[in-house]
Scaffold this motif. Structure first.
Motif, PDB file in Angstrom:
ATOM      1  N   GLY A   1       0.809  -1.209   0.000  1.00  0.00           N
ATOM      2  CA  GLY A   1       0.000   0.000   0.000  1.00  0.00           C
ATOM      3  C   GLY A   1       0.837   1.251   0.000  1.00  0.00           C
ATOM      4  O   GLY A   1       0.332   2.362  -0.154  1.00  0.00           O
ATOM      5  N   GLN A   2       2.142   1.068   0.210  1.00  0.00           N
ATOM      6  CA  GLN A   2       3.092   2.168   0.156  1.00  0.00           C
ATOM      7  C   GLN A   2       4.213   1.762  -0.803  1.00  0.00           C
ATOM      8  O   GLN A   2       4.121   0.744  -1.485  1.00  0.00           O
ATOM      9  N   ASP A   3       5.261   2.544  -0.866  1.00  0.00           N
ATOM     10  CA  ASP A   3       6.412   2.171  -1.672  1.00  0.00           C
ATOM     11  C   ASP A   3       7.104   0.992  -1.000  1.00  0.00           C
ATOM     12  O   ASP A   3       7.682   1.135   0.079  1.00  0.00           O
ATOM     13  N   LEU A   4       7.064  -0.179  -1.633  1.00  0.00           N
ATOM     14  CA  LEU A   4       7.618  -1.383  -1.022  1.00  0.00           C
ATOM     15  C   LEU A   4       9.100  -1.227  -0.691  1.00  0.00           C
ATOM     16  O   LEU A   4       9.571  -1.688   0.348  1.00  0.00           O
ATOM     17  N   ASN A   5       9.841  -0.586  -1.597  1.00  0.00           N
ATOM     18  CA  ASN A   5      11.285  -0.436  -1.376  1.00  0.00           C
ATOM     19  C   ASN A   5      11.594   0.602  -0.300  1.00  0.00           C
ATOM     20  O   ASN A   5      12.563   0.459   0.437  1.00  0.00           O
ATOM     21  N   LYS A   6      10.753   1.633  -0.212  1.00  0.00           N
ATOM     22  CA  LYS A   6      10.974   2.657   0.804  1.00  0.00           C
ATOM     23  C   LYS A   6      10.756   2.095   2.198  1.00  0.00           C
ATOM     24  O   LYS A   6      11.447   2.479   3.156  1.00  0.00           O
ATOM     25  N   GLU A   7       9.795   1.186   2.329  1.00  0.00           N
ATOM     26  CA  GLU A   7       9.483   0.589   3.629  1.00  0.00           C
ATOM     27  C   GLU A   7      10.294  -0.671   3.906  1.00  0.00           C
ATOM     28  O   GLU A   7      10.118  -1.317   4.934  1.00  0.00           O
ATOM     29  N   LEU A   8      11.191  -1.032   2.993  1.00  0.00           N
ATOM     30  CA  LEU A   8      11.921  -2.294   3.091  1.00  0.00           C
ATOM     31  C   LEU A   8      12.910  -2.309   4.257  1.00  0.00           C
ATOM     32  O   LEU A   8      13.707  -1.386   4.420  1.00  0.00           O
ATOM     33  N   LYS A   9      12.864  -3.386   5.030  1.00  0.00           N
ATOM     34  CA  LYS A   9      13.827  -3.627   6.100  1.00  0.00           C
ATOM     35  C   LYS A   9      14.413  -5.026   5.896  1.00  0.00           C
ATOM     36  O   LYS A   9      13.685  -6.018   5.906  1.00  0.00           O
ATOM     37  N   VAL A  10      15.725  -5.084   5.696  1.00  0.00           N
ATOM     38  CA  VAL A  10      16.402  -6.362   5.483  1.00  0.00           C
ATOM     39  C   VAL A  10      16.782  -6.949   6.838  1.00  0.00           C
ATOM     40  O   VAL A  10      17.586  -6.375   7.576  1.00  0.00           O
TER      41      VAL A  10
END
Length: 430
Positions: free
Chosen positions: A96-105
């Motif tokens: 629902g948001q930018d998947l890459n912006k919210e990405l945590k590895v």
């Protein structure tokens, strides 16, 4: 040249095969499909189609050794790219948001390192492009000038303390080369790209940047040519890079496949014919990607088409071959395809007479959403099937389908009679 076809050695023991897991949690994405892909011969290959659980969790195994980009695709077009060094990957993000912006590895040293290297490259750009420009505008005694000098030293200290793995360093170099080539047509960049093509191992294909680098090479060659004959320049550039990579190797075939994919056949038919004929004359093993690109598919007029096995029976039938009819019309389409939506009313009208004469329609949908597929087919009385894999469907690959709608008319023995794009073409040939 490292990337040649070789006879694989059979080695006992699990150590002969790389295997790692890709797992993640996508919040607000419960019980929905996730496609896990890797790059094989520079093209994305589906490894696993899996649904998330109630919390948006999923996990899939990559069954072979792999050092490169793993891509996580959602059917709506969103995706995440993660770098793997043949070790487990685990991440968390929010739908629902930018998947890459919210990405945590959470797990995956290569991707964590790569993230740090991206930050470092940003600092490099500040040092090389921003600071020199700003320093010209201030005096060395100015407070802001002094602050820039201090920041420059801090960035250098960070860079000196950072040591990246070979894979991360390699991917970073490719990314830098790709970026430079996008804004510069210096022939030295083309030479640098050619060096990677001739010297690198399969990590080049697995980097996700192979096709971009092929395009950059050809574009640079065209830009630096003095001739106005584009097709001739294109042929010369292609011949040059194939001479370096050897069309009888996997690398050379991957290069040619990439070139044929971005050079439009309708604009350069002679170019395409030249290389299709060249490939058809080869006696070496061909990659599946190149065979598909030059039309060496399993759907040639007069030959038997591949069988399509249904995961669940359709109207009591388990496969295409189980459906008996004087003729069968196979339709590749999708509910999300505007051209298909326009075509289906004509297909429905055609079906009345076709069915009365002993014909049958088998519609293979490239849908990814079961509810949308069910809604779209509720008024279609013929055989309807989808594996919910969109363009990643093995059926699409086996039949060499490149656009929707595509229609195939086959006889009672499942041999191809005609391949076309609109039902009107069949009507006109009656």
């Amino acid at each position: 040249m490292k990337n040649k076809f070789i006879i694989p050695l059979i080695i006992l023991g699990s150590s002969a095969f790389g295997q790692f897991s890709v797992s993640g949690q996508i919040e607000n994405y419960a019980n929905k499909p996730v496609l896990v892909k890797v790059f094989e011969n520079a093209e994305l290959k589906l490894i696993k189609n899996i649904n998330t659980d109630n919390q948006g969790n999923f996990s899939a195994n990559v069954p072979k050794e792999y050092n490169g980009i793993v891509r996580i695709d959602l059917p709506n077009g969103q995706n995440i790219s993660l770098l793997s060094d043949n070790k487990n990957l685990k991440f968390k993000t929010v739908n629902g948001q930018d998947l890459n912006k919210e990405l945590k590895v959470i797990e995956g040293d290569a991707q964590k390192e790569y993230n740090k290297s991206l930050e470092s490259r940003t600092f490099n750009e500040v040092q090389s492009q921003v600071f020199p420009y700003l320093m010209q505008m201030y005096k060395p005694t100015d407070e802001f000038y002094t602050a820039m000098v201090k920041e420059d030293k801090r960035i250098n200290a960070i860079k000196d303390s950072q040591k990246f793995s070979e894979l991360v360093t390699y991917i970073g170099k490719l990314a830098d080369l790709k970026q430079k080539a996008q804004s510069n047509t210096d022939i030295e960049l083309a030479n640098a790209i050619a060096t990677h093509f001739t010297n690198d191992d399969e990590r080049l294909e697995q980097s996700g940047m192979f096709n971009d680098l092929v395009f950059a090479y050809i574009n640079t060659k065209l830009s630096s040519s003095g001739s106005q004959n584009v097709e001739n320049n294109l042929t010369n550039a292609t011949e040059e890079i194939l001479a370096k990579t050897d069309i009888q190797t996997t690398r050379g075939q991957n290069v040619l496949t990439s070139i044929l994919s971005f050079v439009p056949e309708k604009d350069y038919p002679n170019f395409h014919k030249k290389y299709v004929d060249k490939v058809n004359g080869l006696t070496c093993k061909l990659t599946d990607q190149l065979k598909k690109r030059v039309g060496q598919s399993n759907t040639k007029v007069g030959t038997k088409v591949p069988n399509i096995t249904f995961e669940k029976s359709v109207n009591g039938k388990k496969s295409l071959y189980d459906i008996k009819a004087n003729q069968k019309l196979i339709i590749f389409w999708a509910s999300w395809c505007p051209a298909c939506q326009q075509e289906m009313p004509y297909v429905k009208e055609f079906y009345k007479d076709f069915k009365a004469k002993g014909g049958e329609i088998v519609a293979i949908s490239l849908d990814y959403d079961q509810s949308e597929f069910a809604k779209a087919t509720k008024d279609f009385s013929w055989y309807n099937y989808t594996d919910l894999l969109k363009w990643d469907s093995p059926i699409v690959e086996e039949f060499g389908i490149e656009s929707t709608p595509t229609l195939l008319l086959i006889d009672k023995d499942n041999k191809l009679i005609k391949k076309f794009n609109h039902i009107s073409e069949l009507e006109a040939s009656k």
